[in-house]
Motif scaffolding. Sequence first.
Motif, short mmCIF file in Angstrom:
data_model
loop_
_atom_site.label_atom_id
_atom_site.label_comp_id
_atom_site.label_asym_id
_atom_site.label_seq_id
_atom_site.Cartn_x
_atom_site.Cartn_y
_atom_site.Cartn_z
N MET A 159 0.82 -1.21 0.00
CA MET A 159 0.00 0.00 0.00
C MET A 159 0.86 1.26 0.00
O MET A 159 0.52 2.25 -0.65
CB MET A 159 -0.95 0.00 1.21
N GLU A 160 1.96 1.20 0.72
CA GLU A 160 2.88 2.36 0.74
C GLU A 160 3.46 2.60 -0.66
O GLU A 160 3.61 3.73 -1.09
CB GLU A 160 4.02 2.14 1.75
N THR A 161 3.79 1.52 -1.33
CA THR A 161 4.32 1.62 -2.70
C THR A 161 3.29 2.24 -3.63
O THR A 161 3.60 3.12 -4.43
CB THR A 161 4.68 0.20 -3.22
N ILE A 162 2.07 1.78 -3.50
CA ILE A 162 0.98 2.29 -4.35
C ILE A 162 0.77 3.78 -4.08
O ILE A 162 0.70 4.60 -5.00
CB ILE A 162 -0.30 1.46 -4.10
N GLU A 163 0.71 4.11 -2.81
CA GLU A 163 0.48 5.50 -2.39
C GLU A 163 1.60 6.42 -2.90
O GLU A 163 1.35 7.45 -3.52
CB GLU A 163 0.39 5.50 -0.86
N ALA A 164 2.85 6.01 -2.65
CA ALA A 164 3.99 6.87 -3.02
C ALA A 164 4.10 7.04 -4.54
O ALA A 164 4.33 8.14 -5.03
CB ALA A 164 5.28 6.29 -2.45
N SER A 165 3.89 5.97 -5.27
CA SER A 165 4.06 6.06 -6.72
C SER A 165 2.90 6.79 -7.39
O SER A 165 3.01 7.23 -8.53
CB SER A 165 4.24 4.67 -7.33
#
Length: 406
Positions: A71-77
């Motif tokens: 989720m952090e990856t999705i959010e940041a990207s």
Amino acid sequence: MINRRTLLKRLSAIPLVGTVVGSGIPVQSVFAHTPSVPKRDMIKELGLRTFINAAGTYTAMTASLMPEEVMETIEASSKEFIMLDEVQDKVGEKIAEICHAEAATVTSGCWSAMVLGLAGVLTGTDKEKIAQLPNLKGMKSQVIVQKTHNVAYVHALKNTGVELVEVETAEDVEKAINDQTAMLWFLNYTAPEGKIQHEEWVALGKKHNIPTMIDIAADVPPVENLWKFNDMGFDMVCISGGKAMKGPQSAGILMGRKNIIEAARLSAPPRGNTIGRGMKVNKEEILGMYVALELYVKKDHEKEWKSWEQKIAYIEEMAKKVNGVTTSVSVPPVANHTPFLKISWDPAKINLDRTQMQEKLRKGNPSIEVIGFGEHEISCTVFMLRPEEEKIVARRIQEELKAAIA
Ligand SMILES: *Cc1c(COP(=O)(O)O)cnc(C)c1O
């Protein structure tokens, strides 16, 4: 088109709170972050039912929950633009390396991996053929499958326009192969029921120079399956990203021979005049898929298995306390290879059928989903449970069994 005057007029209608230093560009309050606005809870707002998933990675139940790192990856990207092909290139390289494949690409699920992989086989890099699919004029038109492998998911293959040719034995394959044979398709989860096993299927493909594809959609654990079939020599391996790997539900992976993956990508977005244009995966999910795969490979699988066994044992003990209940634990040999608890009851002692039980668990608080097959039994898995949820599942099942004692 907005001309300069209209734009200035519109901008002036927005209250000015300052200017970006040195630029003279006005910064409007509409662009400013307003932390005082409470976050929306869409689940509440729309009145959606959430539930404890003691069933498994069912597509209809939204399959799995993504770990925080994903989720952090999705959010940041989501805050940056990147060229779609460049994300696919890089992520593909990394995934291929992890899975011992020559190449890989993130697809919208295992299903699209099958469509795109076969499209790549049929068209190669020929632009006219790519634009022409599913019209197969000038291309091969048949895919060979074992009878026991011919399940609903073959519709993905049929989307390219091919027809399926059913076989049972290796001899049948030899007879069925002709100049229209494009591919040999293998479904891992029904392998035990088929007469031809993996190695022989690969060998038949190699002997006749026909590419082989395997569907291993729901077939981790064990983690080794991520590379086993690439090592074995399948030309294409298709897997779901959102099942036990806990990547985005709409993601999957196509991996295998470099030339095929390259050709397959020519039928995938962003390219428009293609069979795969609707099978878009956004950069967030491409990156999320990669992170999920990496996390999955690195996790302590033995420890996880033990925790599943403990949770299953806990629910089993609680259910068995009710007079008339019997239980059994099993592990499906291939797909959804995790401990499975079956709870059966004697209808003479417990006045309840399976659908009533499922409905009671569904309507309870919290709502719980379990699976069921026989008339007086339910089954559950624990691999989709969040911490401590096994206690709730065990308590609710016991409560409903007790309440129905005749
Ligand atoms: C789930 C599944 C698919 C489809 O996978 P998606 O990732 O949902 O596209 C294909 N084949 C099998 C055997 C499956 O279990």
